[in-house]
Write an enzyme that holds these catalytic residues in place. Structure first.
Site, PDB file in Angstrom:
ATOM      1  N   HIS A 100       0.841  -1.201   0.000  1.00 42.12           N
ATOM      2  CA  HIS A 100       0.000   0.000   0.000  1.00 42.12           C
ATOM      3  C   HIS A 100       0.876   1.251   0.000  1.00 42.12           C
ATOM      4  CE1 HIS A 100       1.042  -0.472   4.229  1.00 42.12           C
ATOM      5  NE2 HIS A 100       0.695   0.790   4.439  1.00 42.12           N
ATOM      6  N   ASP A 102       0.611   4.923   2.073  1.00 38.31           N
ATOM      7  CA  ASP A 102      -0.136   5.354   3.254  1.00 38.31           C
ATOM      8  C   ASP A 102      -1.267   6.334   2.914  1.00 38.31           C
ATOM      9  OD1 ASP A 102       1.112   3.795   5.184  1.00 38.31           O
ATOM     10  OD2 ASP A 102       2.782   5.204   5.354  1.00 38.31           O
ATOM     11  N   HIS A 244       4.789   0.121   0.291  1.00 40.61           N
ATOM     12  CA  HIS A 244       5.488  -0.643   1.319  1.00 40.61           C
ATOM     13  C   HIS A 244       4.562  -1.702   1.901  1.00 40.61           C
ATOM     14  CE1 HIS A 244       3.595   2.690   3.458  1.00 40.61           C
ATOM     15  NE2 HIS A 244       3.510   1.886   4.496  1.00 40.61           N
TER      16      HIS A 244
END
Ligand code: SIN
Length: 281
Positions: A100, A102, A244
């Protein structure tokens, strides 16, 4: 750039670098400028042995912009910009455990994230990072051009993730599929499996196939680095051009720390930045 204050060692040719000779609790403007330069070049920076208080962690984040508040997660302590990263034997899920970017469902998603981990399992708990400039640049010129014409919907049902109800919000936003980075001017793929639900203007079947292809393409190991945490390490990543994923391979042990995110701008694609045209034009 020749660094005068810090020492920077790449982790891979594509993404990630470790920064040495720095105390993040005691920074002058020149050192911050060098860190920012290295950050824009390597996308994710790692700093080891940084014994930061939460206030120093927040102050370091604030060197790069106004701080962001997560729309749904609990605050850690008093400051709404401080979010707990915590997984232990009683956890039902791993925060950040899937590729994803953030809070990309925010209308103005964070520009970057700084995670400082204090307690680590005896083994495991690594974080993977992926370079979304490289993911975009390795596509064919014809597909690159098509993607620059598209927008996608990002959303997540945070209420079902964080449990308690009340002050929580589930943001939803439509962003360009290709985003021009406001600092580097480079174009990055800006869709991710965690938040991107559909591509506008395509049928559900077409959208599913295209997103499925892009997610598989962007998750290739050649675009990635992997960080093995040590106590008091801090990782900072640029949410405008990376994905990440935190790996939960240490149950029932505990992995714990704090996260600070920095407010970003509304993602946009700058047609001027894009020289590639479809093969037939
Ligand atoms: C996150 O997604 O912000 C958490 C990353 C991590 O815990 O390594």
């Amino acid at each position: 750039m020749v660094y005068q204050r810090i020492k920077v060692e790449s982790l891979t040719p594509t993404i990630g670098a470790t920064v040495f000779n720095v105390d993040l609790a005691d920074l002058d403007d020149e050192t911050v400028a060098e860190i920012h330069h290295a950050w824009m070049q390597h996308l994710v920076l790692f700093f080891r042995d940084q014994r930061l208080t939460p206030a120093e962690h927040l102050a370091f984040g604030a060197r790069f912009g106004e701080l962001h508040t997560h729309p749904a997660a609990d605050f850690a302590g008093e400051n709404p910009a401080l979010m707990a990263i915590h997984t232990d034997k009683d956890s039902k899920r791993n925060n950040g455990g899937g590729w994803h970017t953030d809070v990309s469902a925010d209308a103005e998603p964070p520009l970057g994230t700084l995670v400082h981990l204090h307690q680590l399992p005896t083994e495991g708990g690594d974080t993977l990072f992926a370079n979304m400039y490289a993911a975009f640049e390795t596509l064919s010129p014809t597909l690159q051009y098509f993607l620059t014409t598209l927008s996608a919907e990002h959303m997540l049902d945070y209420n079902s993730l964080y449990g308690r109800e009340g002050h929580r919000e589930n943001p939803r936003a439509v962003h360009p599929v290709v985003r021009t980075h406001p600092v580097t001017g480079r174009n990055a793929l800006f869709v991710n499996p965690g938040f991107t639900r559909r591509i506008e203007g395509l049928s559900p079947a077409e959208s599913d196939v295209l997103l499925g292809f892009l997610f598989k393409h962007a998750a290739q190991p050649r675009f990635q680095c992997r960080f093995q945490w040590t106590p008091d390490a801090l990782a900072m990543w640029d949410d405008r051009c990376t994905w990440h994923m935190a790996i939960w391979d240490y149950f029932p042990e505990t992995r714990s720390g704090l996260r600070v995110t920095i407010k970003g701008d509304r993602p946009r694609f700058d047609a001027e930045s894009f020289g590639v045209r479809p093969a037939s034009s």
